[in-house]
Write a protein that holds these residues in place. Structure first.
Motif, mmCIF file in Angstrom:
data_model
loop_
_atom_site.group_PDB
_atom_site.id
_atom_site.type_symbol
_atom_site.label_atom_id
_atom_site.label_comp_id
_atom_site.label_asym_id
_atom_site.label_seq_id
_atom_site.Cartn_x
_atom_site.Cartn_y
_atom_site.Cartn_z
ATOM 1 N N TYR A 240 23.680 13.269 -70.784
ATOM 2 C CA TYR A 240 22.461 13.131 -69.991
ATOM 3 C C TYR A 240 22.599 13.798 -68.616
ATOM 4 O O TYR A 240 21.700 14.526 -68.173
ATOM 5 C CB TYR A 240 22.126 11.646 -69.821
ATOM 6 C CG TYR A 240 20.798 11.403 -69.147
ATOM 7 C CD1 TYR A 240 19.619 11.374 -69.887
ATOM 8 C CD2 TYR A 240 20.700 11.205 -67.776
ATOM 9 C CE1 TYR A 240 18.390 11.161 -69.284
ATOM 10 C CE2 TYR A 240 19.483 10.988 -67.164
ATOM 11 C CZ TYR A 240 18.333 10.957 -67.920
ATOM 12 O OH TYR A 240 17.121 10.757 -67.295
ATOM 13 N N GLN B 46 13.388 11.442 -71.641
ATOM 14 C CA GLN B 46 14.316 12.093 -70.711
ATOM 15 C C GLN B 46 14.122 11.637 -69.276
ATOM 16 O O GLN B 46 14.982 11.890 -68.430
ATOM 17 C CB GLN B 46 14.126 13.610 -70.772
ATOM 18 C CG GLN B 46 14.408 14.215 -72.136
ATOM 19 C CD GLN B 46 14.297 15.724 -72.126
ATOM 20 O OE1 GLN B 46 15.084 16.424 -71.494
ATOM 21 N NE2 GLN B 46 13.296 16.246 -72.819
ATOM 22 N N ALA C 118 18.196 7.207 -73.328
ATOM 23 C CA ALA C 118 19.323 7.515 -74.203
ATOM 24 C C ALA C 118 19.732 6.285 -75.005
ATOM 25 O O ALA C 118 20.108 6.391 -76.180
ATOM 26 C CB ALA C 118 20.505 8.024 -73.381
ATOM 27 N N PRO D 237 18.012 11.543 -76.210
ATOM 28 C CA PRO D 237 17.147 11.380 -75.023
ATOM 29 C C PRO D 237 15.716 11.867 -75.267
ATOM 30 O O PRO D 237 14.774 11.349 -74.643
ATOM 31 C CB PRO D 237 17.841 12.246 -73.957
ATOM 32 C CG PRO D 237 19.226 12.427 -74.441
ATOM 33 C CD PRO D 237 19.135 12.442 -75.926
ATOM 34 N N ALA E 22 17.584 7.230 -67.835
ATOM 35 C CA ALA E 22 18.827 7.107 -68.590
ATOM 36 C C ALA E 22 18.701 6.062 -69.693
ATOM 37 O O ALA E 22 19.399 6.137 -70.708
ATOM 38 C CB ALA E 22 19.981 6.737 -67.653
#
Length: 336
Positions: A62, A268, A274, A263, A271
């Motif tokens: 990420y 996106q 994810a 993600p 975080a």
């Protein structure tokens, strides 16, 4: 007549702190529900372990990929380094297993730094291609380094984790793995919204502006790649700690390609996307009754549907709906 009251200075920070705490609390509540769902079922516990592994690899990607815009394909190697570090320390030395958990991220970060320095003039497709070749070459090296890695047979017979002679129940270890995912996701989210994260995102979009600020883009990219590699190595450590074995084929390129989409599925813009994406990937590939052996196909169809309905991911779509509901509520209030 509508009256407006001036917000006191202390209320805004309090609201912001409450907003920041809601997501971790919600994720923690979901984690408790998942642990209750798993119970004593070994299969369900393994699904939660896979959730932690996928989430950590995706979180490792990420920072350099989503925030910094540097696509490295070497994360299978970083996860393998973390796994082999724990395996070797557990079976070949008398050191505590925690040493393997520390060595793995350090070695992964060093390897990522060296790769970044060697490829500092590359970006986009060329960076992905070179790191892909490195990851492809890493597996044969694991097979050839028999004295260290056990060759193609890998390392087995790894003892279960113990703490001062106490072997905790497996479900408690699963809870610890999920807690590690939550802590790392929370830290990355804090980084994303902090000054360093803003600088990294600016570097992704306008690198010349960051250079004008006196920050070297190459240095910032190297740091982001090293941090991401260290996070991904925890995925390998978790896998080995539960499965108690590892081979050169444990972490293949397929898991890296899957982590790229995680993600995108979750979102996106955060975080936490994810983590949510990893949960959906495990569900679509491993826990779909009647679709055994077709997990990748089910995942591909699921990703296509999600991206068609919610191009910004599930979290982005939820934020859009929430903003629309708040706007509608505010409009109705103003009309009163």
């Amino acid at each position: 007549m509508l009256t407006h009251t001036k917000e006191t200075p202390g209320r805004a920070p309090a609201k912001r702190r409450l907003k920041e705490a809601i997501v971790p609390l919600a994720v923690g509540a979901v984690g408790v529900l998942l642990l209750a769902w798993a119970g004593a079922s070994g299969f369900r516990q393994d699904l939660l372990v896979l959730l932690a592994v996928y989430a950590l690899i995706a979180l490792g990607m990420y920072i350099p990929f989503v925030l910094a815009g540097s696509l490295s394909m070497a994360y299978a190697a970083y996860a393998a380094i973390g796994g082999y570090s724990v395996a070797i320390i557990s079976t070949e030395t008398g050191l505590p297993v925690i040493v393997g958990w520390i060595i793995g991220p350090i070695v992964s970060a060093i390897v990522a730094t060296i790769l970044s320095l060697l490829t500092r003039r590359l970006s986009g497709f060329f960076l992905a291609a070179v790191t892909l070749l490195f990851s492809m070459a890493f597996e044969p090296w694991l097979i050839e380094a028999k004295e260290i890695t056990g060759g193609s047979a890998g390392i087995g017979g790894i003892p279960s984790p113990e703490f001062f002679g106490w072997a905790p129940p497996r479900l408690l270890l699963v809870a610890g793995a999920l807690a590690l995912v939550v802590v790392i996701a929370w830290l990355i989210e804090r980084i994303r919204t902090g000054s360093w994260g803003v600088t990294v995102r600016t570097m992704r979009d306008v690198p010349s502006a960051v250079e004008a600020m006196g920050v070297r883009v190459s240095t910032l990219t190297t740091v982001s790649l090293a941090v991401g590699a260290a996070i991904a190595s925890f995925a390998g450590a978790i896998f080995v700690s539960f499965m108690l074995s590892i081979t050169p084929e444990t972490f293949t390129l397929s898991i890296v390609f899957m982590a790229i989409f995680i993600p995108l599925i979750g979102g996106q813009g955060s975080a936490w996307g994810a983590v949510l994406g990893a949960l959906l990937v495990v569900q679509l590939t491993q826990n779909m009754p009647g679709f055994e052996g077709s997990g990748q196909l089910v995942l591909a169809i699921g990703v296509l549907i999600i991206l068609l309905i919610a191009p910004a991911g599930i979290i982005g779509y939820a934020q859009k709906l929430w903003a629309a509901l708040r706007g509608r509520q505010a409009k109705e209030t103003n009309n009163v």
